[in-house]
Design a protein around this motif. Structure first.
Motif, PDB file in Angstrom:
ATOM      1  N   ASP A 303       0.865  -1.182   0.000  1.00 27.51           N
ATOM      2  CA  ASP A 303       0.000   0.000   0.000  1.00 27.51           C
ATOM      3  C   ASP A 303       0.899   1.229   0.000  1.00 27.51           C
ATOM      4  O   ASP A 303       2.104   1.102  -0.228  1.00 27.51           O
ATOM      5  CB  ASP A 303      -1.002  -0.024   1.183  1.00 27.51           C
ATOM      6  CG  ASP A 303      -0.334   0.120   2.545  1.00 27.51           C
ATOM      7  OD1 ASP A 303       0.851   0.515   2.593  1.00 27.51           O
ATOM      8  OD2 ASP A 303      -0.986  -0.151   3.563  1.00 27.51           O
ATOM      9  N   LYS A 304       0.349   2.403   0.248  1.00 25.37           N
ATOM     10  CA  LYS A 304       1.167   3.616   0.072  1.00 25.37           C
ATOM     11  C   LYS A 304       2.326   3.681   1.073  1.00 25.37           C
ATOM     12  O   LYS A 304       3.325   4.318   0.808  1.00 25.37           O
ATOM     13  CB  LYS A 304       0.308   4.878   0.095  1.00 25.37           C
ATOM     14  CG  LYS A 304      -0.329   5.205   1.438  1.00 25.37           C
ATOM     15  CD  LYS A 304      -1.075   6.517   1.308  1.00 25.37           C
ATOM     16  CE  LYS A 304      -1.673   7.089   2.543  1.00 25.37           C
ATOM     17  NZ  LYS A 304      -1.826   6.349   3.772  1.00 25.37           N
ATOM     18  N   ASN A 305       2.221   2.980   2.202  1.00 29.92           N
ATOM     19  CA  ASN A 305       3.289   3.005   3.207  1.00 29.92           C
ATOM     20  C   ASN A 305       4.202   1.788   3.150  1.00 29.92           C
ATOM     21  O   ASN A 305       5.378   1.887   3.464  1.00 29.92           O
ATOM     22  CB  ASN A 305       2.678   3.027   4.616  1.00 29.92           C
ATOM     23  CG  ASN A 305       2.231   4.401   5.005  1.00 29.92           C
ATOM     24  OD1 ASN A 305       2.748   5.393   4.488  1.00 29.92           O
ATOM     25  ND2 ASN A 305       1.267   4.472   5.898  1.00 29.92           N
ATOM     26  N   SER A 306       3.641   0.631   2.832  1.00 30.72           N
ATOM     27  CA  SER A 306       4.361  -0.612   3.108  1.00 30.72           C
ATOM     28  C   SER A 306       4.455  -1.543   1.903  1.00 30.72           C
ATOM     29  O   SER A 306       3.558  -1.554   1.051  1.00 30.72           O
ATOM     30  CB  SER A 306       3.649  -1.360   4.240  1.00 30.72           C
ATOM     31  OG  SER A 306       3.567  -0.538   5.367  1.00 30.72           O
ATOM     32  N   LYS A 307       5.538  -2.317   1.910  1.00 28.00           N
ATOM     33  CA  LYS A 307       5.717  -3.380   0.914  1.00 28.00           C
ATOM     34  C   LYS A 307       6.108  -4.639   1.674  1.00 28.00           C
ATOM     35  O   LYS A 307       7.080  -4.628   2.432  1.00 28.00           O
ATOM     36  CB  LYS A 307       6.843  -3.027  -0.060  1.00 28.00           C
ATOM     37  CG  LYS A 307       6.500  -1.935  -1.044  1.00 28.00           C
ATOM     38  CD  LYS A 307       7.592  -1.888  -2.128  1.00 28.00           C
ATOM     39  CE  LYS A 307       7.196  -1.022  -3.283  1.00 28.00           C
ATOM     40  NZ  LYS A 307       7.499   0.391  -3.149  1.00 28.00           N
ATOM     41  N   SER A 308       5.359  -5.710   1.445  1.00 23.53           N
ATOM     42  CA  SER A 308       5.625  -6.959   2.160  1.00 23.53           C
ATOM     43  C   SER A 308       6.861  -7.659   1.581  1.00 23.53           C
ATOM     44  O   SER A 308       7.165  -7.511   0.399  1.00 23.53           O
ATOM     45  CB  SER A 308       4.408  -7.876   2.019  1.00 23.53           C
ATOM     46  OG  SER A 308       4.670  -9.122   2.607  1.00 23.53           O
ATOM     47  N   SER A 309       7.495  -8.466   2.429  1.00 27.76           N
ATOM     48  CA  SER A 309       8.575  -9.326   1.921  1.00 27.76           C
ATOM     49  C   SER A 309       7.993 -10.648   1.425  1.00 27.76           C
ATOM     50  O   SER A 309       8.742 -11.525   1.002  1.00 27.76           O
ATOM     51  CB  SER A 309       9.601  -9.610   3.025  1.00 27.76           C
ATOM     52  OG  SER A 309       9.004 -10.424   4.026  1.00 27.76           O
ATOM     53  N   CYS A 310       6.676 -10.780   1.511  1.00 33.86           N
ATOM     54  CA  CYS A 310       5.976 -11.969   0.967  1.00 33.86           C
ATOM     55  C   CYS A 310       6.554 -13.266   1.522  1.00 33.86           C
ATOM     56  O   CYS A 310       6.801 -14.212   0.777  1.00 33.86           O
ATOM     57  CB  CYS A 310       6.011 -11.962  -0.559  1.00 33.86           C
ATOM     58  SG  CYS A 310       5.285 -10.489  -1.262  1.00 33.86           S
ATOM     59  N   HIS A 311       6.758 -13.284   2.834  1.00 30.78           N
ATOM     60  CA  HIS A 311       7.287 -14.511   3.446  1.00 30.78           C
ATOM     61  C   HIS A 311       6.224 -15.608   3.489  1.00 30.78           C
ATOM     62  O   HIS A 311       6.518 -16.779   3.239  1.00 30.78           O
ATOM     63  CB  HIS A 311       7.813 -14.217   4.854  1.00 30.78           C
ATOM     64  CG  HIS A 311       8.181 -15.449   5.605  1.00 30.78           C
ATOM     65  ND1 HIS A 311       9.073 -16.380   5.103  1.00 30.78           N
ATOM     66  CD2 HIS A 311       7.760 -15.941   6.794  1.00 30.78           C
ATOM     67  CE1 HIS A 311       9.183 -17.372   5.965  1.00 30.78           C
ATOM     68  NE2 HIS A 311       8.390 -17.146   6.986  1.00 30.78           N
ATOM     69  N   LEU A 312       4.980 -15.212   3.844  1.00 29.42           N
ATOM     70  CA  LEU A 312       3.885 -16.187   3.902  1.00 29.42           C
ATOM     71  C   LEU A 312       2.742 -15.656   3.056  1.00 29.42           C
ATOM     72  O   LEU A 312       2.566 -14.442   2.962  1.00 29.42           O
ATOM     73  CB  LEU A 312       3.375 -16.337   5.342  1.00 29.42           C
ATOM     74  CG  LEU A 312       4.365 -16.815   6.402  1.00 29.42           C
ATOM     75  CD1 LEU A 312       3.753 -16.645   7.796  1.00 29.42           C
ATOM     76  CD2 LEU A 312       4.731 -18.278   6.165  1.00 29.42           C
ATOM     77  N   TYR A 313       1.953 -16.553   2.484  1.00 27.69           N
ATOM     78  CA  TYR A 313       0.706 -16.112   1.862  1.00 27.69           C
ATOM     79  C   TYR A 313      -0.417 -16.564   2.797  1.00 27.69           C
ATOM     80  O   TYR A 313      -0.886 -17.707   2.733  1.00 27.69           O
ATOM     81  CB  TYR A 313       0.522 -16.670   0.446  1.00 27.69           C
ATOM     82  CG  TYR A 313      -0.620 -15.962  -0.248  1.00 27.69           C
ATOM     83  CD1 TYR A 313      -0.398 -14.773  -0.944  1.00 27.69           C
ATOM     84  CD2 TYR A 313      -1.918 -16.439  -0.156  1.00 27.69           C
ATOM     85  CE1 TYR A 313      -1.445 -14.079  -1.534  1.00 27.69           C
ATOM     86  CE2 TYR A 313      -2.978 -15.747  -0.744  1.00 27.69           C
ATOM     87  CZ  TYR A 313      -2.729 -14.575  -1.423  1.00 27.69           C
ATOM     88  OH  TYR A 313      -3.767 -13.881  -2.007  1.00 27.69           O
ATOM     89  N   ALA A 314      -0.813 -15.661   3.693  1.00 30.91           N
ATOM     90  CA  ALA A 314      -1.773 -15.993   4.756  1.00 30.91           C
ATOM     91  C   ALA A 314      -3.197 -15.721   4.264  1.00 30.91           C
ATOM     92  O   ALA A 314      -3.762 -14.659   4.511  1.00 30.91           O
ATOM     93  CB  ALA A 314      -1.453 -15.175   6.006  1.00 30.91           C
ATOM     94  N   LEU A 315      -3.739 -16.705   3.570  1.00 34.54           N
ATOM     95  CA  LEU A 315      -5.101 -16.597   3.033  1.00 34.54           C
ATOM     96  C   LEU A 315      -6.110 -16.785   4.166  1.00 34.54           C
ATOM     97  O   LEU A 315      -5.905 -17.624   5.048  1.00 34.54           O
ATOM     98  CB  LEU A 315      -5.304 -17.703   1.989  1.00 34.54           C
ATOM     99  CG  LEU A 315      -6.674 -17.793   1.335  1.00 34.54           C
ATOM    100  CD1 LEU A 315      -6.913 -16.599   0.415  1.00 34.54           C
ATOM    101  CD2 LEU A 315      -6.804 -19.103   0.533  1.00 34.54           C
TER     102      LEU A 315
END
Ligand SMILES: Cc1ncc(COP(=O)(O)O)c(C=O)c1O
Length: 401
Positions: A303-315
């Motif tokens: 989003d405008k503040n944050s970028k995930s490191s995509c460690h988990l895909y928590a559906l």
């Protein structure tokens, strides 16, 4: 099709670095660890980085450095892996668990309510690689400066609550255009076997302490304390004529060996240049797919503040019970796809239950957990495998809901 949950990324560069270490005549803490520390510092901009044998011991060392002890309180989220709480308990302090938000991360409002004159540290956890709202956490700490009762020398020097980020999941994530590693006073990464960057077991402590601290001095202090409080590491001591040492602190023995650091030396540049982007692509592919079904809640990504490191895909699956979630997981497993749940909130685990923590006090943590399924996400996953995973999950959900 059989799809594992999170195999390590071992390419020829990793094998070459490990072979180089094994053949070098020096396999424990030495030049590879130094190189890994320099690489992590370079990519995260952290002024000093100390590698240790796990994130758990990194958290313990940081708490000890700050003089945290029996009677002190450390605020942590109820929704995390047990290591966050255990590190606090190992130094004799009390973990004060608070509830989380819908994005899985610690609730700022709940932190505010939990701060007392005994609070020494807040440990926010970047769940799944999504950074916490550090601006608000740091502001909260400033607002509670008056209430802080410093006891140790470092507490007097800092003059406020320490923000110690459990970034076990979030190397490579960003918050307000800054990388994890420099968002708080101290950040601890995990290099455990399933993490985005691995050394099989390992962790890194990133120091970003404000003045009057000198991060380099604190690095040397911590390094010594990760090696039995010994004035010379074994590598230096092994050089001709350099045998004499002293023990000056009651340190831990939690150093990282070179042969493991070698894995990280190969992984870190590869991660920041290639495999992090590949993880993001898979996260984005899953998001595209799950945005089209009405029963899915996709995890935070950017989003405008944050970028995930995509460690988990928590559906998360809307409107299901915990037992329906478990049935869905069983159906998915029967089709050969290994999924997981992150996390069982700590108050559901025996140790913490026995200590009096009660899940009813953490309704959002429970709600997030009860409908959560972590899908495989790693650079080796092919397009075909991703499609098989989304189809398998959809079939399982639709047959239960
Ligand atoms: C949120 C969190 N904190 C801490 C840890 C501990 O990491 P390590 O295994 O490197 O001690 C983990 C490990 O899975 C974790 O998920």
């Amino acid at each position: 099709m059989k799809i594992p949950f999170s195999p390590p990324y071992i390419d020829q560069n990793v094998l070459n670095e490990v072979e180089d270490s094994l053949k070098s005549g020096w396999i424990t803490t030495g030049p590879k660890v130094k190189k890994l520390e320099a690489l992590v510092s370079n990519y995260t901009m952290a002024p000093e980085v100390l590698c240790v044998n796990s994130a758990t011991s990194g958290l313990m060392l940081a708490l000890t450095w700050f003089g945290v002890k029996k009677g002190d309180e450390v605020i942590i989220p109820a929704y995390t892996y047990a290591a966050t709480a255990l590190a606090v308990m190992h130094v004799g302090a009390t973990p004060v668990m608070v509830d989380v938000e819908a994005d899985f991360n610690i609730s700022i409002f709940a932190i505010q309510k939990a701060i007392t004159s005994r609070t020494k540290v807040i440990i926010p956890v970047d769940i799944a690689g999504w950074p916490c709202d550090y601006l608000l956490i740091n502001q909260l700490i400033q607002q509670h400066k008056e209430q802080f009762v410093p006891e140790s020398e470092n507490q007097k020097k800092l003059g406020r609550i320490l923000c110690l980020s459990d970034a076990a999941h979030s190397i490579g994530a960003q918050y307000k255009s800054k990388p994890t590693g420099i968002l708080t006073d101290i950040t601890v990464f995990s290099f455990h076997a399933v993490k985005n960057v691995t050394t099989a077991e390992g962790g890194a402590i990133c120091l970003n302490l404000p003045t009057p601290f000198n991060n380099t001095d604190e690095y040397h202090f911590l390094r010594c304390n990760s090696l039995n409080g010994q004035t010379k590491d074994a590598f230096t001591k092994s050089k001709a004529g350099s045998w004499k040492y002293d023990i000056i602190y009651q340190g831990f023995k939690i150093n990282m060996p070179d042969v493991l650091a070698a894995i990280g030396v190969a992984q870190v540049p590869r991660y920041f240049e290639t495999t992090l982007k590949e993880r993001k692509q898979i996260h984005s592919n899953y998001n595209d797919y799950f945005s089209k079904v009405n029963w899915a809640i996709a995890p935070p990504f950017e989003d405008k503040n944050s970028k995930s490191s995509c460690h988990l895909y928590a559906l998360r699956i809307k409107d299901i019970t915990e037992s329906q979630r478990d049935e869905i997981i069983e159906l998915i497993a029967n089709e050969g796809v290994a999924v997981n749940v992150h996390f069982q909130p700590l108050p559901l685990l025996s140790l913490f239950k026995e200590k009096g923590y009660n899940i009813v006090d953490f309704p959002i943590a429970y709600a997030n957990y009860a409908c959560e399924i972590s899908l495989p996400i790693y650079p080796q996953l092919t397009q075909k495998q991703q499609e098989y995973i989304t189809e398998t999950v959809t079939k399982a959900v639709e047959s239960i809901v």
